[in-house]
Design an enzyme around this catalytic site. Structure first.
Site, mmCIF file in Angstrom:
data_model
loop_
_atom_site.group_PDB
_atom_site.id
_atom_site.type_symbol
_atom_site.label_atom_id
_atom_site.label_comp_id
_atom_site.label_asym_id
_atom_site.label_seq_id
_atom_site.Cartn_x
_atom_site.Cartn_y
_atom_site.Cartn_z
ATOM 1 N N ASP A 199 0.845 -1.193 0.000
ATOM 2 C CA ASP A 199 0.000 0.000 0.000
ATOM 3 C C ASP A 199 0.883 1.248 0.000
ATOM 4 O OD1 ASP A 199 -2.136 1.713 0.232
ATOM 5 O OD2 ASP A 199 -2.937 0.829 2.055
ATOM 6 N N ASP A 200 0.920 1.958 -1.114
ATOM 7 C CA ASP A 200 1.699 3.197 -1.267
ATOM 8 C C ASP A 200 3.209 2.957 -1.301
ATOM 9 O OD1 ASP A 200 -0.758 4.422 -1.171
ATOM 10 O OD2 ASP A 200 -0.401 5.560 0.652
ATOM 11 N N CYS A 243 -5.427 4.155 -4.332
ATOM 12 C CA CYS A 243 -5.619 2.779 -3.888
ATOM 13 C C CYS A 243 -6.927 2.118 -4.307
ATOM 14 C CB CYS A 243 -5.451 2.709 -2.386
ATOM 15 S SG CYS A 243 -6.203 4.091 -1.493
ATOM 16 N N ARG A 298 -7.620 -1.187 -6.682
ATOM 17 C CA ARG A 298 -8.138 -2.451 -6.155
ATOM 18 C C ARG A 298 -9.389 -2.896 -6.899
ATOM 19 N NH1 ARG A 298 -5.301 -3.051 -1.122
ATOM 20 N NH2 ARG A 298 -3.932 -1.233 -1.020
ATOM 21 N N LYS A 335 -6.295 -5.069 3.409
ATOM 22 C CA LYS A 335 -7.118 -3.906 3.033
ATOM 23 C C LYS A 335 -8.094 -4.260 1.919
ATOM 24 C CE LYS A 335 -6.448 0.859 1.385
ATOM 25 N NZ LYS A 335 -5.456 1.928 1.257
ATOM 26 N N HIS A 342 -11.314 -1.822 1.072
ATOM 27 C CA HIS A 342 -11.540 -0.472 0.534
ATOM 28 C C HIS A 342 -12.474 -0.476 -0.670
ATOM 29 C CE1 HIS A 342 -9.508 3.731 -0.125
ATOM 30 N NE2 HIS A 342 -10.710 3.811 0.415
ATOM 31 N N HIS A 388 1.502 2.570 3.966
ATOM 32 C CA HIS A 388 0.556 3.689 4.015
ATOM 33 C C HIS A 388 0.618 4.374 5.387
ATOM 34 C CE1 HIS A 388 -3.295 5.807 3.895
ATOM 35 N NE2 HIS A 388 -3.518 5.399 2.655
ATOM 36 N N ASP A 394 -0.042 -0.778 -4.956
ATOM 37 C CA ASP A 394 -1.334 -0.347 -5.489
ATOM 38 C C ASP A 394 -1.273 0.989 -6.203
ATOM 39 O OD1 ASP A 394 -0.916 1.166 -3.185
ATOM 40 O OD2 ASP A 394 -2.989 1.030 -2.494
ATOM 41 N N ASN A 395 -0.206 1.733 -6.021
ATOM 42 C CA ASN A 395 -0.003 3.026 -6.707
ATOM 43 C C ASN A 395 1.393 3.498 -6.355
ATOM 44 O OD1 ASN A 395 -2.445 3.794 -4.374
ATOM 45 N ND2 ASN A 395 -0.349 4.521 -4.017
ATOM 46 N N LYS A 404 1.885 9.431 -5.916
ATOM 47 C CA LYS A 404 0.467 9.059 -5.766
ATOM 48 C C LYS A 404 -0.457 10.264 -5.928
ATOM 49 C CE LYS A 404 -2.757 7.252 -2.283
ATOM 50 N NZ LYS A 404 -2.887 6.725 -0.894
#
Length: 566
Positions: free
Chosen positions: A46-47, A84, A88, A146, A148, A238, A344-345, A393
Site C-alpha cells: 500500500d503506497d 488505492c 483495487r 485492506k 476499501h 501507508h 497499489d499506486n 500518488k
C-alpha cells in the site's frame, strides 16, 4: 534489459490451459481428472514506491521479496491507478475503475459525481470479482488486509467470493490497536471477518496480523486437494507511520544525509540491477518543495526519523511475505504456487497531519512511530521513492501510476529477468482466470457484466508474444488528473503548481521521466491522443467536472507538509 522470449517455457501451462480450452472450468470434468491447477498468492503493498525494495534499487532490507525477484520476473513498466481503491477495483475485476464503481475514491467524490453510474463508492454489480469465479471453479479463496471496496456486509469480501477473509474496510487505519478498532461500532465499521464486524487484538500490528491470519486460513484448508487463491493486501507502508521500535532502530541515522544522497544511491543501484538503462535521465525533484539544505536542523531530524519508520514498515511487510512463503515451502506447496507482487499506486507524498483523531496525538521527534503519533513522510521522500519517475500518488504522471511488480511462475520463467514490457493492473484478472482454466461470464445474478478490459499475461510469459499488449493503449483519470498513453506516446493533464494546466506530450521511449514536453513539436500527435482520451471518457463513463483538480487539491495534497514539520 531483457524480455521473456521463446526460451522461456510454460510446461505446466501447456497441460493446464490445454485442458481449459477443451472445457470451461465452470462445466468441466471433476477437479481430480484435470491436471493439478496452480495455487496463486497475490501480494499488494500500500503506497510503496517504485525504488523502495532491494530488487528495485532500494536500501531497505527486503530479502524475501528480493528472493522472489531472483526466482522470477520484474516488470518495470507496470501500471495502476493513481490511488488505492480505484486500483483495487481494477485488480479484482479486470475492468476500468470508472465502470467498476470507484470512479473516484469514495472519500473524495464530489457532488457532481454522486449517484452517477460507476461512482457508487463500492465494487458494483456491473463487474464480477474474479475470486468468486475461482471459488466456483474449486479454488479456496482467502484474503487478509485492506479491502476499501465497500463497508457493508453485502459489499464485503465474503459477498464478492472470498471463502475466508479478514478485511480493513476503509482506506486507512492506525497500524496498532486503538479505541475505535478494538470495539464494534456498526455506525463506524472498520474490520470484518467473513462478513461479520470484528475488532483487532490489543497486540495488533497490521502487517504481522495479516500475515498470521492468512497462514491460519491456509492451514485450515490444507490437504483437501483444492488449490487456493490467497490475497495478502498489506496496509503498509501507508500512513500513519507506525512500526515496532526494534525494527525502527535498525535504520537509525540511515537517512541523516537527506534526499539527494539517497536519490543518488538508489539511481546507481537501479542502473546496476538493470532496472533502468544506464543513460536514463531521472525526474528532477520539483522546485516548489524545499531541498534538504534549506531545512532547519529540527526539520531534518523529523524527516530522517520519518524515513526510518517508513523503512521499518517496509521491512516488516517483507518479513511477513517471508512468513507466508516459509509456510508454503514447509508444506510442499511452494513449487506449485504462482506469486504476484505489486504496489497499489506510487509513493504517497500527501500531508496528513490535520486529520481528526479520537485520541490525542503526539508527533514530537521522540514519539514518532508510536501508537499516538500520526504522520506521513511527505513529498521530499516520496519523490525519492518514486525514482526515476515524475511525481507520486494522486497524479497521472509516471510516478503516480508506475509500480514495482514481480511475477514468480515456478519452472516456467527464467530466473532474475527484468522486462520493459508494458502491463496494467486490469491484466491480472484475465491472467489468473486463464491460469485456472475459468471462463468469464457475460452476465451474473441477472446483471449484464462489463467485458474484461485487461489481457492475459500468459502468452507473454510463455514467450509466444514479445509484449503483453500489441500496443499499450490506456487512459487515466482521477481527481481531474488525466493521462492517455498509446505505445511510447503519452499525454498528461495536471494543474499548477504540479503541471501547466494544459495537456503535455511526452515520448516515453526517450523520456520515461517526463521531463521534456514536446506538445509544441508534435501537434498532430497531441490531437490524436486527446481524441483517444475523449473516447476513453465516453467509453467508461468518466464524469468530467470543471476545476476538479483544483478543488481536490484543497482537500488532498502536499502543500502544508513543510509548514507543520517542526
Amino acid at each position: 534489459m531483457t524480455q521473456p522470449s521463446t526460451h522461456i517455457r510454460l510446461r505446466y501451462l501447456t497441460a493446464c490451459v490445454g485442458a481449459a480450452l477443451m472445457a470451461s472450468a465452470l462445466h468441466a470434468e471433476p477437479t481430480a481428472a484435470r491436471p493439478a491447477r496452480p495455487n496463486v498468492l497475490l501480494i499488494v503493498a500500500d503506497d510503496l514506491g517504485f525504488s523502495d525494495i532491494g530488487a528495485f534499487g532500494g536500501e531497505i532490507s527486503t530479502p524475501h521479496l528480493d528472493a522472489l525477484a531472483r526466482e522470477g520476473l520484474r516488470l518495470t513498466d507496470f501500471h495502476t491507478a493513481a490511488t488505492c481503491s480505484p486500483t483495487r477495483s481494477m485488480l479484482l475485476s479486470g475492468v476500468d475503475h470508472h465502470v467498476a464503481g470507484i470512479g473516484s475514491m469514495a472519500e473524495l467524490t464530489v457532488p457532481e459525481q454522486r449517484g452517477k453510474p460507476g461512482y457508487e463508492g463500492y465494487l458494483n454489480d456491473r463487474v464480477v470479482a474474479f475470486p468468486a469465479l475461482l471459488r466456483e471453479a474449486g479454488y479456496h479463496t482467502y484474503m487478509a488486509g485492506k479491502w476499501h471496496l465497500g463497508l457493508t456486509e453485502g459489499r464485503s469480501p465474503t459477498a464478492r467470493g472470498f471463502e475466508r477473509s479478514f478485511a480493513l474496510l476503509r482506506g486507512a487505519d492506525d497500524h496498532v490497536a486503538q479505541p475505535w478498532n478494538t470495539r464494534v461500532d456498526p455506525a463506524q465499521p472498520y474490520y470484518r471477518e467473513d462478513g461479520r464486524l470484528t475488532v483487532v487484538p490489543p497486540d495488533f500490528y497490521s502487517s504481522n496480523y495479516y500475515g498470521d491470519k492468512l497462514v491460519s486460513y491456509l492451514k485450515a484448508g490444507q490437504g483437501d486437494g483444492q488449490p487456493f487463491f490467497a490475497y495478502l493486501a498489506f496496509t503498509a507502508p501507508h500512513w500513519p507511520l507506525q512500526a515496532p521500535q526494534d525494527v525502527i532502530a535498525k535504520y537509525a541515522h540511515r537517512y541523516d544525509k537527506g534526499y539527494d544522497a539517497l536519490r543518488e544511491e538508489r539511481l546507481a543501484r537501479q542502473k546496476a540491477l538493470g532496472i533502468l538503462p544506464k543513460d536514463l535521465q531521472p525526474a528532477e525533484a520539483r522546485p516548489f518543495w524545499p531541498k534538504w539544505s534549506a531545512l532547519t536542523d529540527s526539520q531534518r531530524q523529523q524527516e530522517a526519523r520519518r524515513m526510518e519508520i517508513y523503512a521499518a514498515m517496509v521491512d516488516v511487510l517483507d518479513q511477513n511475505v517471508g512468513k507466508v512463503v516459509r509456510y508454503l515451502k514447509e508444506t510442499g506447496q511452494y513449487d506449485n504456487t504462482v506469486i504476484i507482487f505489486m504496489s497499489d499506486n506510487g509513493a504517497e507524498g500527501a500531508y496528513v497531519g490535520g486529520n481528526p483523531s479520537q485520541v490525542p496525538r503526539d508527533n514530537s521527534l521522540a514519539n514518532l512511530g508510536k501508537a499516538s503519533s500520526y504522520v506521513s513522510y511527505g513529498p521530499g521522500w516520496a519523490q525519492v521513492s518514486a525514482l526515476p519517475f515524475n511525481m507520486f500518488k494522486g497524479y497521472s504522471y509516471e510516478g503516480g501510476t508506475t509500480v514495482p511488480a514481480i511475477i514468480r511462475y515456478p519452472a516456467h520463467l527464467g530466473a532474475g529477468q527484468v522486462s520493459t514490457a508494458s502491463g496494467h493492473v486490469t491484466d491480472v484478472a484475465p491472467t489468473l482466470l486463464q491460469l485456472a482454466g475459468v471462463s468469464y461470464p457475460g452476465s451474473r445474478d441477472g446483471h449484464d457484466l462489463a467485458p474484461l478490459q485487461g489481457v492475459s499475461l500468459l502468452p507473454f510469459l510463455s514467450g509466444r508474444q514479445s509484449t503483453v499488449h500489441d500496443r499499450f493503449d490506456k487512459g487515466w483519470e482521477l481527481f481531474g488528473q488525466k493521462a492517455y498513453r498509446q505505445g511510447e506516446w503519452k499525454i498528461v493533464y495536471s494543474v499548477p503548481p504540479y503541471g501547466p494546466g494544459r495537456w503535455q506530450l511526452f515520448n516515453l521511449k526517450t523520456d520515461r521521466a517526463e521531463q521534456h514536453d514536446v506538445a509544441g513539436q508534435y501537434p498532430q500527435r497531441l490531437a490524436e491522443l486527446k481524441a483517444a482520451y475523449a473516447a476513453y471518457v465516453h467509453r467508461n463513463g468518466v464524469q468530467e467536472v470543471p476545476q476538479l483538480a483544483e478543488r481536490i487539491s484543497q482537500r488532498y495534497g502536499s502543500s502544508k507538509y513543510y509548514e507543520t514539520l517542526e
